[in-house]
Design an enzyme around this catalytic site. Structure first.
Site, PDB file in Angstrom:
ATOM      1  N   ALA A  15      22.795 -52.607   3.941  1.00 48.84           N
ATOM      2  CA  ALA A  15      23.113 -53.570   4.682  1.00 48.84           C
ATOM      3  C   ALA A  15      21.503 -54.033   5.428  1.00 48.84           C
ATOM      4  O   ALA A  15      21.798 -55.349   5.852  1.00 48.84           O
ATOM      5  CB  ALA A  15      23.630 -53.009   6.051  1.00 48.84           C
ATOM      6  N   ALA A  45      30.298 -53.545   2.306  1.00 54.55           N
ATOM      7  CA  ALA A  45      30.562 -53.967   4.067  1.00 54.55           C
ATOM      8  C   ALA A  45      31.247 -52.208   3.835  1.00 54.55           C
ATOM      9  O   ALA A  45      32.329 -51.699   3.598  1.00 54.55           O
ATOM     10  CB  ALA A  45      31.888 -54.398   4.190  1.00 54.55           C
ATOM     11  N   CYS A  47      31.877 -49.969   5.792  1.00 59.84           N
ATOM     12  CA  CYS A  47      32.810 -49.410   7.195  1.00 59.84           C
ATOM     13  C   CYS A  47      34.020 -49.975   6.608  1.00 59.84           C
ATOM     14  O   CYS A  47      35.076 -49.695   7.722  1.00 59.84           O
ATOM     15  CB  CYS A  47      31.906 -50.089   8.435  1.00 59.84           C
ATOM     16  SG  CYS A  47      30.726 -49.115   9.396  1.00 59.84           S
TER      17      CYS A  47
END
Length: 567
Positions: A15, A45, A47
């Site tokens: 990230a 990603a 999450c």
């Protein structure tokens, strides 16, 4: 004669690293930018992993692609950003004197040295793992890397797992619980402490506990895993601290993460007391030519000023953006700190929080605080409004908002975002009580849920109302305390559902005419409640105006009662 291009090396491709590299490229088309990533994938990603595991979407590439659907692989980084992304390559040493990074290409073992003018460390964190017997058995997993998500998704699709345990009752633990539940797997969450979701106060956490159990999952609190049990190398169950054995085919460990700081420590960079890399507001480490961001760093609390760890994906991106700008325009961007804001989905409930809980406020030295618990709809009932139960926290002396927690099927996210901004701006309860927020029936009540919470807290700070939590009421009842419990709902509501704690029903509309049914002793404790506490507040004002001196309201009303009820 033009200057040679800047040489920027970024370690970590999840990230913060890609964000820093991409921002630097936008500000300097000619810089030489190299991104070193140990894993095979980039810009994951993370999450979204629980929702991929749970089958909310099926295309794995959605976890690693742009909004336009382009997979963020080395070719993408080369063509779209002119960034040299080295995947399956591990940074093994930093030579700060020579300003080089040694890295190893994992498939071949080839080692190369890359020079830098500016270096970014975004090495993330590693999942904590119970150091108990049996922890190497097959069938024990984490959900930290995309490979973990792949493995759990495969187990889901194969349909061979019938029973699972999730070790850890935090955000990730309950997201995993929902994902497994969606797959038809009976799941038990095991939490070592007395309360799940440690960022919530226990009264709200208890409501979530009841809700989760109502959806078919089990929760065991105040109990840790003493051992993993197995046969022939395969997990068959877990043994708890109290000796209970639970059979299971799968265990997912979600008990937190530890910053990956080995590379930074070996390079002589300062490591903080909490175990993360020390950085300043510009995200510079103790070496001004080396920056760090994401789960591997410590940052500052905007409420207390203390160092904290905040391993959240959104913050990693914000920090990466600050670094990317400072790589090109040194000292031009700042990351001031965090308020600790988070949110998660648990079945049809949203759980959100920002700032401090009551426990963390006390631990930080805020000894004179006030809270207010409110319940209500996010939009009017004629627009099919949904319930939210929230708790707001403020400093008594200054009125400054310190924290907010909200749960329920309603639009929790909007309310948490509002209060997070208020905390960031150091606003007071008075500021929120008169906030000019957008109103229309499809989106809000005329007085938004946040404003109502501020009004209740303002009334408490001014001494206009005294509140008591559902937990405190339950404790009084269990101990046989000499108090008078007054239910001010309608007779129909009372017939449909009651608490069964020895309450007396006097509807608020009839209260003035039935005062004779109340205790003659004007000092006797009277606890009033209704569905959501609004009628209770009105009833309390009536009684206090007529001389009763010890009147309290059960905050949040019946909807905030996490204990058995009578129907």
């Amino acid at each position: 004669m033009s200057n040679p291009p800047r040489k920027i090396v970024v370690i970590g491709g999840s990230a913060a690293g890609p964000k820093a590299a991409s921002k630097a490229r936008r500000l300097d088309e000619h810089a030489s930018i190299t991104l070193i990533q140990k894993e095979a994938d980039l810009s994951m990603a993370s999450c979204g992993y629980p929702y991929y595991v749970g089958g909310v979407f099926d295309d794995r590439n959605q976890l690693i692609c742009t909004p336009a659907g382009i997979v963020r692989d080395p070719v993408f980084f080369d063509k779209a950003k002119r960034i040299d992304a080295l995947t399956r390559t591990e940074a093994i040493a930093i030579d700060r004197a020579a300003k080089t990074v040694a890295c190893k290409h994992l498939p071949t073992g080839e080692i190369r040295t890359i020079p830098y003018d500016k270096l970014v460390i975004a090495t993330g964190a590693s999942p904590l793992y119970p150091q108990v017997p049996g922890n190497t058995l097959d069938g024990i997993q984490t959900l930290h890397k995309i490979g973990d998500a792949d493995a759990l998704r495969t187990l889901r699709d194969q349909g061979q797992v019938r029973r699972a345990v999730v070790v850890g009752g935090g955000l990730i633990g309950f997201e995993v619980c929902e994902a497994l539940h969606l797959a038809g797997i009976h799941t038990t969450v095991i939490e070592k402490t007395a309360s799940i979701l440690p960022f919530l106060d226990p009264d709200l956490a208890k409501l979530i506990e009841v809700y989760v159990r109502g959806n078919g999952a089990d929760i065991i609190t105040d109990n840790g895993v003493a051992a993993f049990l197995g046969e022939n190398g395969q997990l068959t169950g877990v043994k708890l601290d109290n000796g209970t054995e639970l059979p299971c085919d799968l265990a997912v460990v979600a008990v937190g993460v530890r910053p990956n700081v080995g590379l930074a420590r070996e390079a002589g960079l300062a490591i903080g007391e909490l175990g993360g890399i020390e950085v300043n507001e510009y995200m510079q480490t103790s070496d001004s030519d080396v920056y760090a961001a994401g789960d591997c760093v410590e940052c500052k609390s905007l409420i207390t000023g203390a160092k904290v760890r905040a391993p959240y994906g959104d913050l990693a991106n914000l920090q990466g953006r600050v670094i990317g700008q400072n790589l090109i325009e040194e000292g031009s961007a700042r990351f001031p700190g965090v308020t600790h804001t988070g949110i998660c989905k648990i079945f049809d409930y949203t759980v959100g929080f920002t700032g401090m809980s009551t426990q963390s406020a006390h631990a930080a030295g805020f000894t004179d605080i006030e809270t207010a618990t409110v319940s209500g709809l996010d939009i009017p009932p004629y627009m099919q409004g949904k319930l939210m139960i929230s708790k707001m926290l403020a400093d008594r002396k200054t009125g400054r908002v310190l924290g907010f927690q909200s749960i329920g099927p309603g639009d929790v996210s909007k309310r948490v975002a509002t209060v997070a901004t208020a905390i960031r701006g150091q606003l007071t309860i008075d500021d929120l009580a008169n906030a000019d927020l957008p109103y229309a029936p499809p989106y809000s009540l005329a007085l938004d849920h946040v404003i109502v919470a501020a009004h209740v807290l303002e009334n408490k700070l001014l001494g206009r109302v005294r509140g008591v939590s559902a937990a405190e009421v339950k404790q009084r009842v269990d101990k046989g305390a000499d108090c008078f419990l007054l239910d001010t709902r309608t007779p129909q509501e009372f017939e449909d559902m009651r608490l069964g704690i020895g309450e007396t029903l006097v509807p608020v509309g009839a209260l003035r005419d039935r005062l004779g049914e109340l205790p003659e002793d004007k000092d006797k404790e009277i606890i009033i409640y209704c569905h959501s506490a609004l009628r209770g507040y009105e009833a309390a004002a009536m009684l206090e105006a007529r001389g009763w001196r010890n009147v309290k309201i059960m905050e949040g009303g019946i909807v905030a009662w996490p204990y058995p009820r009578e129907k």
